[in-house]
Design a protein around this motif. Structure first.
Motif, PDB file in Angstrom:
ATOM      1  N   UNK A  73       0.944  -0.920  -0.031  1.00 16.88           N
ATOM      2  CA  UNK A  73      -0.311   0.060  -0.123  1.00 16.88           C
ATOM      3  C   UNK A  73       0.742   1.413   0.056  1.00 16.88           C
ATOM      4  N   UNK A  74       1.880   1.339   1.135  1.00 17.09           N
ATOM      5  CA  UNK A  74       2.708   2.133   0.909  1.00 17.09           C
ATOM      6  C   UNK A  74       3.514   2.643  -0.502  1.00 17.09           C
ATOM      7  N   UNK A  75       3.990   1.480  -1.091  1.00 16.32           N
ATOM      8  CA  UNK A  75       4.703   1.573  -2.410  1.00 16.32           C
ATOM      9  C   UNK A  75       3.605   2.106  -3.276  1.00 16.32           C
ATOM     10  N   UNK A  76       2.324   1.863  -3.419  1.00 20.20           N
ATOM     11  CA  UNK A  76       1.278   2.159  -4.259  1.00 20.20           C
ATOM     12  C   UNK A  76       1.128   3.600  -4.169  1.00 20.20           C
ATOM     13  N   UNK A  77       1.076   4.295  -2.775  1.00 18.63           N
ATOM     14  CA  UNK A  77       0.981   5.499  -2.615  1.00 18.63           C
ATOM     15  C   UNK A  77       2.079   6.574  -3.224  1.00 18.63           C
ATOM     16  N   UNK A  78       3.322   5.927  -2.839  1.00 19.96           N
ATOM     17  CA  UNK A  78       4.476   6.467  -3.280  1.00 19.96           C
ATOM     18  C   UNK A  78       4.500   6.622  -4.745  1.00 19.96           C
ATOM     19  N   UNK A  79       4.477   5.451  -5.420  1.00 17.33           N
ATOM     20  CA  UNK A  79       4.244   5.359  -6.730  1.00 17.33           C
ATOM     21  C   UNK A  79       3.339   6.412  -7.542  1.00 17.33           C
ATOM     22  N   UNK A  80       2.120   6.292  -6.928  1.00 15.42           N
ATOM     23  CA  UNK A  80       1.087   7.208  -7.405  1.00 15.42           C
ATOM     24  C   UNK A  80       1.335   8.665  -7.373  1.00 15.42           C
ATOM     25  N   UNK A  81       1.992   8.959  -6.212  1.00 16.52           N
ATOM     26  CA  UNK A  81       2.151  10.343  -5.906  1.00 16.52           C
ATOM     27  C   UNK A  81       3.437  10.893  -6.996  1.00 16.52           C
ATOM     28  N   UNK A  82       4.561  10.142  -7.168  1.00 19.36           N
ATOM     29  CA  UNK A  82       5.279  10.494  -7.704  1.00 19.36           C
ATOM     30  C   UNK A  82       5.263  10.375  -9.284  1.00 19.36           C
ATOM     31  N   UNK A  83       4.424   9.643  -9.572  1.00 22.51           N
ATOM     32  CA  UNK A  83       3.809   9.500 -11.093  1.00 22.51           C
ATOM     33  C   UNK A  83       3.263  10.869 -11.419  1.00 22.51           C
ATOM     34  N   UNK A 124      13.360   4.390  -1.074  1.00 24.47           N
ATOM     35  CA  UNK A 124      12.686   3.234  -1.615  1.00 24.47           C
ATOM     36  C   UNK A 124      12.420   3.407  -2.896  1.00 24.47           C
ATOM     37  N   UNK A 125      12.270   4.792  -3.338  1.00 20.48           N
ATOM     38  CA  UNK A 125      11.911   4.833  -4.718  1.00 20.48           C
ATOM     39  C   UNK A 125      13.151   4.564  -5.704  1.00 20.48           C
ATOM     40  N   UNK A 126      14.421   5.130  -5.202  1.00 23.19           N
ATOM     41  CA  UNK A 126      15.694   5.043  -6.034  1.00 23.19           C
ATOM     42  C   UNK A 126      16.207   3.677  -5.921  1.00 23.19           C
ATOM     43  N   UNK A 127      16.112   2.743  -5.026  1.00 21.11           N
ATOM     44  CA  UNK A 127      16.620   1.558  -4.840  1.00 21.11           C
ATOM     45  C   UNK A 127      15.553   0.437  -5.175  1.00 21.11           C
ATOM     46  N   UNK A 140       3.307   7.833   6.264  1.00 19.54           N
ATOM     47  CA  UNK A 140       3.966   8.110   7.495  1.00 19.54           C
ATOM     48  C   UNK A 140       5.409   7.572   7.470  1.00 19.54           C
ATOM     49  N   UNK A 141       6.064   8.201   6.504  1.00 23.49           N
ATOM     50  CA  UNK A 141       7.546   7.866   6.491  1.00 23.49           C
ATOM     51  C   UNK A 141       8.264   9.208   6.342  1.00 23.49           C
ATOM     52  N   UNK A 142       9.723   9.003   6.719  1.00 19.58           N
ATOM     53  CA  UNK A 142      10.517  10.261   6.525  1.00 19.58           C
ATOM     54  C   UNK A 142      10.738  10.403   4.956  1.00 19.58           C
ATOM     55  N   UNK A 143      10.983  11.454   4.671  1.00 12.64           N
ATOM     56  CA  UNK A 143      11.411  11.734   3.201  1.00 12.64           C
ATOM     57  C   UNK A 143      12.734  10.711   2.575  1.00 12.64           C
TER      58      UNK A 143
END
Length: 386
Positions: free
Chosen positions: A20-30, A56-59, A47-50
């Motif tokens: 779910x977190x991955x999806x949120x991050x992906x969706x936002x960045x996209x 998570x994104x880069x790796x 609820x993560x630090x930048x």
DNA sequence: AAGTAACACAACCGCCAACGA
DNA sequence: CTCGTTGGCGGTTGTGTTACT
């Protein structure tokens, strides 16, 4: 001043990421690009630090990441580059498109380092551990040669950092491009995905279109409409990638622009007193900057399908290293019924001690060392540098 | 089958350099 | 010039998985 690390703030989640977190991050960045990593988590509802988001994104989440086993060529390149650069994983990663520095680092630590150690080769220095056996022949010379190369490469990286800063200052119009400092690696990735998009699409990460904006292995993101262009830090950090545009002989939307810029920058290098670049350049006997040459050297063994940029033909120099380190390593591995699946590490369990190779070990060390030298000597211009 | 060791990889941490106010 | 902020890098740790006893 006691500033809290970003992750030390209470309430921020740590540990493995959930889908779910991955999806949120992906969706936002996209949709928005990452912009400021600092502010991204709150905007994305995470609820993560930048920093955690960025990693998570880069790796992991970036669309241009190739996951899975490392190919022979990749292993070979890692070893070769590590011999030259040491633990500069980000620098190594620039020569391994679609691989992250973290992944390379992990692979080195868990596989390659052990393999070298078992061969009796110091994974740090890439020298035989029983160096005394070789001190009287060409090995010491070879070590000096490699050491020289390492020093040179260090200077090169320093120069490139400087160059990137200067380039940034002088290339204001480029700022309006989507990603003015997009590195060669990314460029080649892009070229590759364009030229063979049928099967060259990144795998494992859904949600981001193939053939979209691809970034360098360590790049920051510029997605969608480019409203979040590359940051100053990106320019800075990717300076060495930027200069590698110089060495690209492939076609791009406007490679000339970048090349000229690079060459001018090259001539403009004034701060590195320790190295006379012009002299070196003259010695090389080529109009190509030696970054390009280095690039060709390091890419000489990279003709595998994971180098989309090789359609340029730039890297098809004669090289004896195709049968280089890795094949040597794997040959040994194969002798012991090792699979490519890291079975080498199991050899000890079979009763081998991993030490005391004796004459065989010496021979292997010699071959290993020779292969490094072949790699070095395969410089297309017979650079006097080495 | 259970316990343990080894392995592989993701994630974190601390430090550093560069930038901008 | 100083200082706070930010992002990146390399080293290390944590955790899940696999292999072995």
């Amino acid at each position: 001043m006691g500033r809290l690390a970003c992750c030390e703030k209470v309430g921020l989640k740590k540990g493995p990421w959930t889908p779910e977190e991955d999806q949120k991050l992906l969706a936002y960045i996209e949709e928005h690009g990452h912009g400021s990593w600092r502010s991204l988590p709150s905007k994305a509802g995470l609820e993560r630090c930048g920093k955690s988001c960025r990693l998570r994104w880069t790796n992991y989440l970036r669309p241009d990441i190739k996951r899975g086993k490392f190919s022979l060529q990749e292993e070979q390149t890692i070893i070769q580059l590590h011999a030259l650069l040491g633990n500069r994983w980000s620098a190594i990663a620039t020569h391994l498109p679609k691989r992250t520095d973290n992944e390379i680092k992990n692979y080195w630590n868990t596989h390659l380092k052990k393999r070298l150690t078992k061969m009796g080769i110091d994974p740090v220095t890439h020298k035989p551990k029983n160096d005394a056996l070789h001190s009287s022949d060409g090995q010491s010379k070879s070590a000096a040669k490699l050491s020289h190369m390492a020093q040179w490469e260090s200077a090169r990286l320093e120069a490139e950092a400087r160059l990137a800063r200067e380039s940034k200052l002088r290339s204001q119009p480029l700022k309006h491009q989507r990603n003015p400092s997009r590195p060669l690696v990314a460029f080649k990735s892009w070229m590759g995905s364009s030229s063979k998009s049928s099967n060259g699409s990144p795998k494992g990460v859904p949600g981001i279109g193939n053939g979209g904006d691809l970034e360098s292995p360590t790049s920051t993101l510029t997605l969608s409409d480019g409203t979040h262009g590359v940051t100053n830090n990106s320019v800075r950090r990717h300076s060495k990638q930027m200069i590698e545009f110089v060495g690209a002989s492939g076609s791009s939307s406007d490679p000339t622009l970048i090349k000229q810029e690079g060459e001018n920058d090259w001539k403009g290098l004034g701060g590195l007193d320790s190295i006379n670049f012009e002299e070196i350049k003259d010695g090389i006997g080529s109009t190509a900057p030696f970054t390009a040459i280095f690039h060709e050297i390091t890419m000489s063994g990279l003709e595998g399908p994971w180098i989309p940029g090789d359609t340029t033909g730039s890297y098809h120099m004669e090289s004896q290293t195709e049968e280089g380190f890795t094949s040597l390593l794997l040959k040994r591995s194969g002798d012991r019924s090792m699979s490519d699946d890291g079975g080498d590490d199991d050899t000890d369990r079979g009763g081998r001690t991993g030490t005391g190779h004796g004459a065989e070990s010496c021979e292997d060390n010699k071959n290993y060392w020779d292969s490094i030298l072949n790699f070095v000597n395969s410089s297309p211009s017979e650079s006097p540098l080495f």
